[in-house]
Design a protein around this motif. Structure first.
Motif, PDB file in Angstrom:
ATOM      1  N   LEU A 186      13.721 -12.464  16.097  1.00 30.74           N
ATOM      2  CA  LEU A 186      13.266 -10.882  15.916  1.00 30.74           C
ATOM      3  C   LEU A 186      13.427 -10.248  17.405  1.00 30.74           C
ATOM      4  N   GLY A 187      13.408 -11.464  18.494  1.00 34.32           N
ATOM      5  CA  GLY A 187      13.289 -10.760  20.011  1.00 34.32           C
ATOM      6  C   GLY A 187      12.079 -10.848  20.427  1.00 34.32           C
ATOM      7  N   GLU A 188      11.512 -10.058  21.520  1.00 34.39           N
ATOM      8  CA  GLU A 188      10.605 -10.254  21.787  1.00 34.39           C
ATOM      9  C   GLU A 188       9.599  -9.377  21.047  1.00 34.39           C
ATOM     10  N   ILE A 189       8.425  -9.747  20.768  1.00 32.67           N
ATOM     11  CA  ILE A 189       7.613  -9.136  19.723  1.00 32.67           C
ATOM     12  C   ILE A 189       6.895  -7.883  20.410  1.00 32.67           C
ATOM     13  N   HIS A 190       7.203  -6.547  19.975  1.00 30.47           N
ATOM     14  CA  HIS A 190       6.595  -5.420  20.553  1.00 30.47           C
ATOM     15  C   HIS A 190       5.196  -5.021  20.199  1.00 30.47           C
ATOM     16  N   TYR A 191       5.089  -5.131  18.721  1.00 30.81           N
ATOM     17  CA  TYR A 191       3.869  -4.719  18.093  1.00 30.81           C
ATOM     18  C   TYR A 191       3.957  -5.192  16.627  1.00 30.81           C
ATOM     19  N   VAL A 192       2.514  -5.356  16.200  1.00 30.37           N
ATOM     20  CA  VAL A 192       2.293  -5.931  14.686  1.00 30.37           C
ATOM     21  C   VAL A 192       1.410  -4.716  14.187  1.00 30.37           C
ATOM     22  N   TYR A 193       1.745  -4.359  12.990  1.00 31.26           N
ATOM     23  CA  TYR A 193       0.618  -3.777  12.280  1.00 31.26           C
ATOM     24  C   TYR A 193       0.311  -3.908  10.835  1.00 31.26           C
ATOM     25  N   SER A 194      -0.733  -3.970  10.389  1.00 26.61           N
ATOM     26  CA  SER A 194      -1.160  -4.565   8.936  1.00 26.61           C
ATOM     27  C   SER A 194      -1.889  -3.490   8.130  1.00 26.61           C
ATOM     28  N   ASN A 195      -1.697  -3.141   6.943  1.00 27.42           N
ATOM     29  CA  ASN A 195      -2.584  -2.461   6.049  1.00 27.42           C
ATOM     30  C   ASN A 195      -3.021  -3.233   4.939  1.00 27.42           C
ATOM     31  N   ARG A 196      -4.350  -3.158   4.806  1.00 31.29           N
ATOM     32  CA  ARG A 196      -4.722  -3.900   3.681  1.00 31.29           C
ATOM     33  C   ARG A 196      -6.026  -2.774   3.088  1.00 31.29           C
ATOM     34  N   LEU A 197      -5.391  -2.285   2.042  1.00 30.14           N
ATOM     35  CA  LEU A 197      -6.385  -1.013   1.411  1.00 30.14           C
ATOM     36  C   LEU A 197      -6.269  -1.366  -0.306  1.00 30.14           C
ATOM     37  N   ASN A 198      -7.369  -0.864  -0.761  1.00 33.98           N
ATOM     38  CA  ASN A 198      -7.526  -0.811  -1.996  1.00 33.98           C
ATOM     39  C   ASN A 198      -8.637   0.232  -2.598  1.00 33.98           C
ATOM     40  N   LEU A 199      -8.927   0.219  -3.727  1.00 37.81           N
ATOM     41  CA  LEU A 199     -10.141   1.019  -4.297  1.00 37.81           C
ATOM     42  C   LEU A 199     -11.036  -0.016  -4.877  1.00 37.81           C
ATOM     43  N   GLY A 200     -11.924  -0.203  -4.489  1.00 38.60           N
ATOM     44  CA  GLY A 200     -13.215  -1.317  -5.067  1.00 38.60           C
ATOM     45  C   GLY A 200     -13.040  -2.513  -4.233  1.00 38.60           C
ATOM     46  N   LYS A 201     -13.839  -3.321  -5.084  1.00 34.60           N
ATOM     47  CA  LYS A 201     -14.307  -4.373  -4.449  1.00 34.60           C
ATOM     48  C   LYS A 201     -15.309  -4.395  -3.097  1.00 34.60           C
ATOM     49  N   VAL A 202     -16.087  -3.385  -3.336  1.00 36.94           N
ATOM     50  CA  VAL A 202     -17.235  -2.969  -2.440  1.00 36.94           C
ATOM     51  C   VAL A 202     -18.053  -3.968  -2.299  1.00 36.94           C
ATOM     52  N   ARG A 203     -18.393  -4.404  -0.988  1.00 36.18           N
ATOM     53  CA  ARG A 203     -19.384  -5.542  -0.615  1.00 36.18           C
ATOM     54  C   ARG A 203     -20.920  -4.671  -0.306  1.00 36.18           C
ATOM     55  N   LYS A 204     -21.965  -5.530  -0.560  1.00 33.96           N
ATOM     56  CA  LYS A 204     -23.070  -4.915  -0.078  1.00 33.96           C
ATOM     57  C   LYS A 204     -23.603  -5.614   0.881  1.00 33.96           C
ATOM     58  N   GLU A 205     -23.011  -6.923   1.214  1.00 34.42           N
ATOM     59  CA  GLU A 205     -23.741  -7.960   2.337  1.00 34.42           C
ATOM     60  C   GLU A 205     -22.773  -7.816   3.520  1.00 34.42           C
TER      61      GLU A 205
ATOM     62  N   LEU B  83     -11.887   2.063   0.308  1.00 35.41           N
ATOM     63  CA  LEU B  83     -12.088   3.477  -0.317  1.00 35.41           C
ATOM     64  C   LEU B  83     -10.595   4.160  -0.345  1.00 35.41           C
ATOM     65  N   HIS B  84      -9.514   3.684  -1.046  1.00 36.10           N
ATOM     66  CA  HIS B  84      -8.115   4.017  -0.820  1.00 36.10           C
ATOM     67  C   HIS B  84      -7.427   4.401  -2.313  1.00 36.10           C
ATOM     68  N   PRO B  85      -6.735   5.167  -2.495  1.00 40.06           N
ATOM     69  CA  PRO B  85      -6.107   5.361  -3.709  1.00 40.06           C
ATOM     70  C   PRO B  85      -5.192   4.382  -4.554  1.00 40.06           C
ATOM     71  N   TYR B  86      -4.780   3.810  -3.493  1.00 36.23           N
ATOM     72  CA  TYR B  86      -3.727   2.621  -3.989  1.00 36.23           C
ATOM     73  C   TYR B  86      -3.897   1.457  -3.436  1.00 36.23           C
ATOM     74  N   LYS B  87      -3.383   0.255  -3.893  1.00 40.11           N
ATOM     75  CA  LYS B  87      -3.326  -0.973  -3.568  1.00 40.11           C
ATOM     76  C   LYS B  87      -2.337  -1.175  -2.320  1.00 40.11           C
ATOM     77  N   GLU B  88      -2.564  -1.510  -1.305  1.00 40.56           N
ATOM     78  CA  GLU B  88      -1.510  -1.912  -0.150  1.00 40.56           C
ATOM     79  C   GLU B  88      -1.817  -3.124   0.580  1.00 40.56           C
ATOM     80  N   GLN B  89      -0.995  -4.034   0.699  1.00 40.04           N
ATOM     81  CA  GLN B  89      -1.073  -5.363   1.401  1.00 40.04           C
ATOM     82  C   GLN B  89       0.119  -5.584   2.267  1.00 40.04           C
ATOM     83  N   LYS B  90       0.070  -5.029   3.337  1.00 38.30           N
ATOM     84  CA  LYS B  90       1.278  -4.996   4.039  1.00 38.30           C
ATOM     85  C   LYS B  90       1.426  -5.480   5.385  1.00 38.30           C
TER      86      LYS B  90
END
Length: 327
Positions: free
Chosen positions: A140-159, A220-227
């Motif tokens: 991939l060459g020299e790594i410039h940057y990495v970004y990740s999205n982990r989004l969903n609606l629900g699985k809300v934790r209280k603790e 708190l997101h309208p669709y699931k994304e794990q990218k």
């Protein structure tokens, strides 16, 4: 237990604990389950025929058939349960995040010569392992940057807030790919559903040299994304864990300078396919192998400690309104 099997006791039969229980039972290693909730115990008895379901953790530790403990309790109990298990001479698998007192657990495991492994399941995903190969080989060459999205609606934790619930997955992968700790972390976010429990956070990690990483997590997101996206000087990579197949793509594209002007280079795009498998099964098989051979796990206590150091800096930055905090 059948010959050649490792007796593993499961502490916690909640949402993720059921996944661990299913795999351990199918592998033939599940010796007993423990949960204070009577309904969870009834469900465990129905799902895992012949496996004891008990309420008290101490009874799990006293069971001579139990040689190792898998902790899938709420995160606030990870330290206490793991500490007790190590003191009882058991090898321990702990779901992420390890515990704020991780250094004590690492030292306890070292002193008692016990296996301590942390459940960073994405580090056992074949697409992530292949992506690590691409990074290490320089493809991939020299790594410039990495970004990740982990989004969903629900699985809300209280603790725990969204940072501690979702971001450990992404932090562990980013540390794996870049091979070092960031110098500082900056996290901002807000709470909308519960008082003082953040529902969404955005984190920037600054690594030695040029690399940066960005992590966006929300329940708190309208669709699931794990990218997860890796931008290199030669090529770019995208890992999409929601995709049914072809989860890893390599893009041979970027920006080149010609006659002092930036020119887009866009050539081949490759999609990589992997055999159908469950990373959690691979992770637990690795734990069993470490218990048998006494080899240190890939995601050992020190691995968990590094992730916790980053999480701690992120949490302190969140409380300081996004100010950068050294890791």
């Amino acid at each position: 237990m059948p010959a050649g099997r490792i007796g593993i006791g499961l502490a916690g039969c909640g949402y993720w604990g059921r996944n661990l229980g299913r795999n351990l039972f199918q592998m033939g290693h599940l010796a007993a389950v423990c949960d204070p909730d009577p309904r969870a115990r009834r469900e465990a008895k129905a799902s895992y025929g012949g496996v004891r379901a008990i309420a008290r953790f101490d009874d799990l530790l006293d069971d001579p058939k139990v040689k190792a403990i898998a902790v899938a309790s709420p995160a606030v109990l990870h330290y206490e349960l793991a500490r007790k298990a190590l003191q009882a001479g058991k090898d321990v698998f702990v779901e992420k995040p390890l515990a704020l007192e991780a250094e004590e657990l690492v030292e306890a495991a070292r002193r008692r010569k016990r296996i301590l492994m942390v459940g960073h399941v994405l580090e056992y995903h074949p697409a992530i392992l292949k992506l690590k190969e691409f990074v290490d080989s320089g493809d991939l060459g020299e790594i410039h940057y990495v970004y990740s999205n982990r989004l969903n609606l629900g699985k809300v934790r209280k603790e725990e807030n969204i940072l501690w619930s979702f971001a450990p997955h992404d932090i562990s992968v980013i540390l794996l790919l870049l091979g070092t700790l960031p110098e500082w972390a900056s996290t901002s976010g807000h709470h909308y559903l519960q008082h003082e429990i953040a529902d969404v956070t955005m984190t920037c990690l600054a690594f030695p040299g040029k690399p940066r990483a960005h992590i966006f997590v929300s329940w708190l997101h309208p669709y699931k994304e794990q990218k997860l996206v890796v931008i290199g000087s030669r090529k770019m990579a995208v890992f999409d864990d929601v995709a049914k197949e072809g989860k890893l793509k390599i893009f041979d594209k970027g920006i080149e300078w010609k006659n002092g002007e930036p020119v887009t280079r866009q050539t081949a795009e490759s999609t990589l396919f992997f055999p159908e498998m469950e990373p959690l099964r691979e992770e637990l098989a690795h734990f069993v192998d470490c218990v048998r051979t006494r080899r240190p796990p890939r995601t050992d206590g020190l691995n968990g400690l590094r992730v916790l150091r980053v999480l701690d800096a992120c949490q302190r930055s969140l409380e300081a309104g996004g100010q950068p905090v050294p890791v």
